[in-house]
Design an enzyme around this catalytic site. Structure first.
Site, short mmCIF file in Angstrom:
data_model
loop_
_atom_site.label_atom_id
_atom_site.label_comp_id
_atom_site.label_asym_id
_atom_site.label_seq_id
_atom_site.Cartn_x
_atom_site.Cartn_y
_atom_site.Cartn_z
N TYR A 359 32.52 23.10 28.70
CA TYR A 359 33.36 23.93 29.54
C TYR A 359 33.54 25.18 28.53
CZ TYR A 359 35.81 25.31 33.27
OH TYR A 359 36.41 26.07 34.81
N GLU A 393 42.22 26.76 32.75
CA GLU A 393 40.99 26.11 32.93
C GLU A 393 40.70 25.02 31.85
OE1 GLU A 393 37.44 28.46 34.12
OE2 GLU A 393 38.88 29.79 33.26
N LYS A 454 21.36 27.23 34.96
CA LYS A 454 22.40 26.95 35.22
C LYS A 454 22.77 26.35 36.66
CE LYS A 454 27.08 27.17 35.01
NZ LYS A 454 27.88 26.13 34.23
P1 IOT Z 1 29.95 23.77 34.12
O1 IOT Z 1 29.63 24.51 33.10
O2 IOT Z 1 28.87 23.11 35.01
O3 IOT Z 1 30.69 22.42 33.65
C1 IOT Z 1 31.61 22.55 32.53
C2 IOT Z 1 31.52 21.20 31.77
O4 IOT Z 1 31.88 19.85 32.44
C3 IOT Z 1 30.09 21.24 31.24
O5 IOT Z 1 29.64 21.77 29.94
C4 IOT Z 1 30.16 19.52 30.98
O6 IOT Z 1 30.74 19.32 29.89
C5 IOT Z 1 31.19 19.16 32.04
N1 IOT Z 1 30.17 18.71 33.22
C6 IOT Z 1 29.72 19.41 34.20
N2 IOT Z 1 29.12 18.65 34.98
C7 IOT Z 1 29.23 17.35 34.86
C8 IOT Z 1 28.90 16.46 35.61
N3 IOT Z 1 28.21 16.04 36.65
N4 IOT Z 1 29.20 15.10 34.81
C9 IOT Z 1 29.89 15.05 33.62
N5 IOT Z 1 30.16 16.16 33.10
C10 IOT Z 1 29.80 17.43 33.56
C11 IOT Z 1 32.30 26.18 35.76
C12 IOT Z 1 31.36 25.67 35.66
O7 IOT Z 1 30.03 26.05 36.12
O8 IOT Z 1 31.34 24.37 35.04
N6 IOT Z 1 32.91 26.50 34.55
C13 IOT Z 1 32.13 27.60 33.89
C14 IOT Z 1 32.88 28.95 34.13
C15 IOT Z 1 34.41 29.25 34.19
C16 IOT Z 1 34.44 30.37 35.07
N7 IOT Z 1 35.78 30.76 34.64
C17 IOT Z 1 36.47 32.03 34.62
N8 IOT Z 1 35.57 32.96 34.75
N9 IOT Z 1 37.50 32.23 34.01
C18 IOT Z 1 32.18 27.25 32.35
O9 IOT Z 1 32.13 28.42 31.46
O10 IOT Z 1 32.07 26.13 32.02
MG MG Z 2 28.87 25.01 31.37
#
Ligand code: IOT
Ligand code: MG
Length: 528
Positions: A359, A393, A454
């Protein structure tokens, strides 16, 4: 203490100069509860600690001063070098207390960690957050009484007594409560409620120009150290989507682990990224699990996600909802992370997992920004680094609700400093987003993973789509769905955070109906 969890995951503390009765605490995080009262000539301190089995390791009492510490440090070795005799104290709380002796409030500038801390010292109470505010900390301050807790809902009963302090962040519909800003120390005089604040960290504003190789090496070394500091001797569980962010964390954790690490992926009956995650799990030889959450159950988890994150932002809740659903189901998988499922704040010893996530990588690297021009990419990075505070978050409560501890290597203080400060052309390069991260990990992951574009967790799990459908099925027109999501999330927030209702008591269908009704009668709904 459960060896793979921090000594404490939360606390509530009240300092009173009169005989006020302590509040009944209310936490979404689950842990064992220890309570005590300390009376001195100046004040009474009531403490409730949410701990993992060894409450003594979560506080330090020295020279008439008490320090409470929820969370953990990631630069212990560095810090112990600053102490006389270079002896590493037995707990993070004792280490911070010893540093306070030498540096006063400026000790908090030295820490790389994931924590919230409170120090009660005679006439004074000091609050401190880590650089990212990753363990939220809330406070109510009035002359003669100072209260603080790692969850806003715990302070519900005191909100009416608090006076706004300008150095805190406002909390929705809670004028008497403030959130301690990220990377801050607030130093409060109990008798007057006067507050002096210090920033202990801010995002770097300048950008470094580095050759490609050196940039990739710098990122690799910083991330390796952050993963190592978060893993220790334990076998971590990595929540794995199969994207570059979480795959990189899993790969670095696997390289330093004697046996296979654990990985887990979640999907819904609407969508999943199981095949992509499987490629990584197979490559690393991890003990991998897949958890499918029915979409209807996923949506029913909305009140739990909001209860834990205490965030009224609908976009953030869409990112956190699938992860919350995953954390709550870790015990169902037959892994050694069985959570028991009794849902109360006691018990659960020996079962919590140490969870590593990917994350937050997208924030300093502009990964959510899908266009190639550098000015726009840099503007997005600057905006996101200016606005993350208060969104919660990174809160550990999402997983602590199920008795686990999550931690995020990309938001390690040193990793973040490196990532934010790289010039935008290293983040978007050769037609790829997050180029520098991909280059840093190219030798430990399959090529298809390194170049995989992504896909956000809200997209990969179908969360955004199914939340939208919930609203359109209730009669909300497509062009009002975004606004309606905000209203639904705010309404649930008001019920579970402001009013302190348990998430199981929130009727999601009634909330949706209410918002659909409001939306039908007010063409431009005004948030209350
Ligand atoms: P994303 O980056 O897809 O997911 C965050 C984390 O959640 C991943 O790195 C992984 O560890 C876990 N994860 C995601 N999908 C799964 C899955 N299907 N099964 C298990 N674990 C999973 C949103 C996002 O796209 O998450 N977070 C962004 C952006 C945050 C924006 N916030 C802001 N501007 N203040 C991020 O940077 O993580
Ligand atoms: Mg990510």
């Amino acid at each position: 203490m459960q060896a793979n969890l921090p000594a404490a995951i939360g606390f509530m503390a009240e300092v009173h100069q009169d005989d006020a009765r302590p509040l009944e605490p209310l936490f979404a995080a689950r842990g064992s509860t220890a309570r005590w009262h300390e009376r001195t000539a100046d004040r009474t301190l009531h403490t409730v600690l949410l701990h993992s089995g060894a409450p003594d390791e979560a506080y330090a009492r020295e020279h008439g001063r008490t320090l409470l510490f929820a969370g953990e440090l990631y630069n212990r070795d560095e810090l112990s070098g600053l102490l006389p005799g270079r002896v590493l104290p037995s707990s993070d709380a004792a280490l911070v207390s010893a540093l306070f002796d030498g540096y006063g409030v400026h000790a908090f500038r030295l820490l790389n960690g994931r924590f919230a801390a409170l120090l009660a010292d005679r006439e004074r109470v000091v609050f401190a957050t880590d650089h990212a505010g990753s363990v939220p900390l809330y406070a109510c301050v009035a002359p003669g009484q100072v209260l603080a807790a790692t969850e806003a809902k715990a302070l519900r009963g005191a909100a009416a007594r608090g006076l706004p302090i300008s150095q805190g962040r406002a909390v929705r519909r809670r004028p008497g409560t403030c959130q301690v800003p990220a990377g801050s120390v607030l130093d409060i005089q109990v008798s007057t409620g006067m507050c002096v604040s210090h920033r202990t960290w801010t995002p770097p504003l300048a950008r470094r120009i580095l050759p490609e190789d050196e940039a990739a090496d710098t990122v690799r070394r910083a991330l390796e150290r952050a993963v190592r500091a978060r893993t220790g001797p334990h076998t971590p569980l990595v929540v794995l989507s199969g994207g570059i962010d979480s795959s990189a964390v899993a790969a670095l954790a696997a390289r330093r682990s004697a046996g296979p690490i654990d990985t887990v992926s979640m999907g819904t009956d609407e969508a999943d990224e199981f095949p992509q995650a499987r490629v990584v799990a197979r490559h690393l030889g991890s003990a991998h699990q897949e958890i499918t959450v029915p979409t209807a159950d996923l949506l029913l988890g909305l009140p739990h996600a909001i209860w834990a994150a205490e965030c009224p932002d609908p976009d953030v809740i869409e990112y956190l909802l699938p992860l919350t659903a995953l954390y709550l189901r870790l015990g169902d998988t037959g892994s050694d992370g069985d959570t028991g499922g009794d849902g109360d704040t006691r018990g659960n010893h020996g079962t919590g997992r140490r969870i590593l996530t990917g994350y937050g990588a997208d924030i300093p690297l502009g990964g959510m920004h899908r266009e190639s021009r550098l000015p726009e990419l840099e503007t997005a990075v600057c905006h996101d680094m200016d606005t993350f505070d208060g969104l919660n978050e990174l809160t550990p409560t999402l997983s602590a609700m199920a008795g686990h501890w999550s931690t995020h290597p990309y938001w390690d203080r040193d990793v973040l400093d490196v990532l934010v400060s790289l010039e935008a052309g290293l983040k978007r390069r050769h037609g790829r987003d997050k180029w520098v991260l991909r280059a840093a990990l190219h030798d430990v992951l399959p090529h298809e993973v390194v170049v995989r574009p992504k896909l956000g967790v809200h997209e990969g799990s179908g969360t955004t789509a199914s939340f939208s459908r919930l609203l359109t099925d209730a009669g909300i027109p497509q062009d009002r769905v975004r606004q309606a999501k905000r209203l639904v999330v705010e309404e649930i927030y008001d019920q579970v955070v402001v009013e302190g209702r348990h998430p199981d008591e929130v009727a999601l269908d009634a909330v949706v109906e209410l918002i659909a009704d409001r939306s039908a009668h007010h063409p431009c709904p005004v948030p209350r």
